[in-house]
Motif scaffolding. Structure first.
Motif, short mmCIF file in Angstrom:
data_model
loop_
_atom_site.label_atom_id
_atom_site.label_comp_id
_atom_site.label_asym_id
_atom_site.label_seq_id
_atom_site.Cartn_x
_atom_site.Cartn_y
_atom_site.Cartn_z
N UNK A 135 58.64 19.14 66.08
CA UNK A 135 58.56 20.64 66.49
C UNK A 135 59.02 20.61 67.84
N UNK A 136 59.72 19.77 68.62
CA UNK A 136 60.12 19.92 69.82
C UNK A 136 61.46 19.44 69.82
N UNK A 137 62.02 20.01 70.94
CA UNK A 137 63.49 19.68 71.22
C UNK A 137 63.43 19.08 72.70
N UNK A 138 63.95 17.72 72.76
CA UNK A 138 64.11 17.01 73.84
C UNK A 138 65.36 16.97 74.76
N UNK A 139 65.07 17.21 76.05
CA UNK A 139 66.36 17.53 76.99
C UNK A 139 65.98 16.18 78.10
N UNK A 140 66.66 15.38 78.40
CA UNK A 140 66.66 14.27 79.22
C UNK A 140 67.52 14.62 80.23
N UNK A 141 66.84 14.53 81.56
CA UNK A 141 67.74 14.77 82.97
C UNK A 141 68.01 13.33 83.59
N UNK A 142 69.17 12.92 83.98
CA UNK A 142 69.53 11.57 84.59
C UNK A 142 68.65 11.93 85.94
N UNK A 143 68.13 10.74 86.02
CA UNK A 143 67.27 10.62 87.18
C UNK A 143 66.23 9.54 87.47
N UNK A 144 65.87 8.99 88.53
CA UNK A 144 64.52 8.08 88.74
C UNK A 144 63.55 8.72 89.70
N UNK A 145 62.54 8.78 89.20
CA UNK A 145 61.57 9.87 89.93
C UNK A 145 61.26 9.43 91.27
N UNK A 146 61.20 8.14 91.46
CA UNK A 146 61.02 7.64 92.82
C UNK A 146 61.91 8.13 93.93
N UNK A 147 63.34 8.24 93.36
CA UNK A 147 64.21 8.91 94.22
C UNK A 147 64.32 10.26 94.37
N UNK A 148 64.17 11.10 93.22
CA UNK A 148 64.67 12.37 93.00
C UNK A 148 63.24 13.22 93.21
N UNK A 149 62.03 12.60 92.61
CA UNK A 149 61.00 13.46 92.45
C UNK A 149 60.97 14.63 91.57
N UNK A 150 62.05 14.38 90.55
CA UNK A 150 62.30 15.47 89.60
C UNK A 150 63.31 16.35 90.09
N UNK A 151 64.01 16.64 91.12
CA UNK A 151 64.71 17.44 91.91
C UNK A 151 66.15 17.14 91.02
N UNK A 152 66.83 18.30 90.82
CA UNK A 152 68.24 18.06 90.14
C UNK A 152 69.22 18.53 91.16
N UNK A 153 70.36 18.22 90.96
CA UNK A 153 71.65 18.55 91.64
C UNK A 153 72.06 19.66 90.98
N UNK A 154 72.64 20.63 92.01
CA UNK A 154 73.06 22.07 91.44
C UNK A 154 73.95 22.13 90.06
N UNK A 155 74.88 21.02 89.76
CA UNK A 155 75.45 21.07 88.69
C UNK A 155 74.70 20.51 87.43
#
Length: 192
Positions: free
Chosen positions: A91-111
């Motif tokens: 009952x869930x929809x999964x969205x994966x965001x490209x990244x490595x937590x140690x490098x981005x801490x979950x921040x995303x690019x603007x795009x």
């Protein structure tokens, strides 16, 4: 507006879903194109409905009519997931965001953020079209993987994942689409 890549090997990684009503955000802990290669392997029990690259490209891996192998329920923090006995993948929809937590801490690019916002809107619109009811835009229905599985820390999708901005932008979009346009109001006043 979406780059679409459908894998031929997904039959053993998807299954009919129940009514989906929760969006789960993830971080890939890997970079493209390796993420695509890994998720396409027959021996991995990993899939997601959408994958969003740092460049803002969106890949659709699993259709919304199917569940995906993206989150196993284990002592969930989310009250809805906690109360249900069915597996969260149903009952869930999964969205994966490209990244490595140690490098981005979950921040995303603007795009990447803009694409993620559009994917969230798309999922919400699809839910409403399918089930003829509004999707609840709140932090109980738009969550992180760490809220489904206690073996995940806040590093999935990340300690700096833009929750406040995402929720504010989705709520503003939702309010705007429910507000009649000035022209429509004038047309009603003036009659046919």
């Amino acid at each position: 507006n979406y780059n679409k890549k459908i894998w031929s090997n997904r039959d053993n990684k998807t299954f009919p879903s129940q009514k989906f009503d929760i969006i789960v955000n993830h971080i890939t802990e890997g970079l493209m194109p390796g993420v695509l290669t890994y998720m396409d392997r027959l021996d991995t029990e990993v899939s997601a409905h959408f994958i969003i690259t740092k460049k803002g490209e969106v890949y659709s891996q699993v259709g919304l009519e199917h569940g995906a192998w993206h989150c196993i329920k284990s002592n969930p923090l989310n009250p809805i997931v906690k109360a249900r006995t069915a597996p969260a993948n149903l009952y869930t929809v999964g969205i994966e965001h490209e990244g490595i937590h140690a490098q981005t801490q979950g921040r995303m690019t603007d795009a990447q953020y803009k694409a993620s916002l559009e994917v969230h809107k798309y999922i919400i619109e699809q839910y409403e079209a399918l089930y003829k009811e509004p999707f609840k835009i709140d932090r109980d229905h738009i969550i992180g993987h760490y809220e489904v599985s206690d073996n995940r820390s806040k590093s999935d999708p990340g300690v700096e994942f833009p929750w406040a901005k995402l929720m504010a932008d989705l709520k503003a979009w939702d309010a705007a689409r429910k507000t009649p346009t000035t022209q429509a109001v004038m047309d009603r006043k003036n009659g046919p």
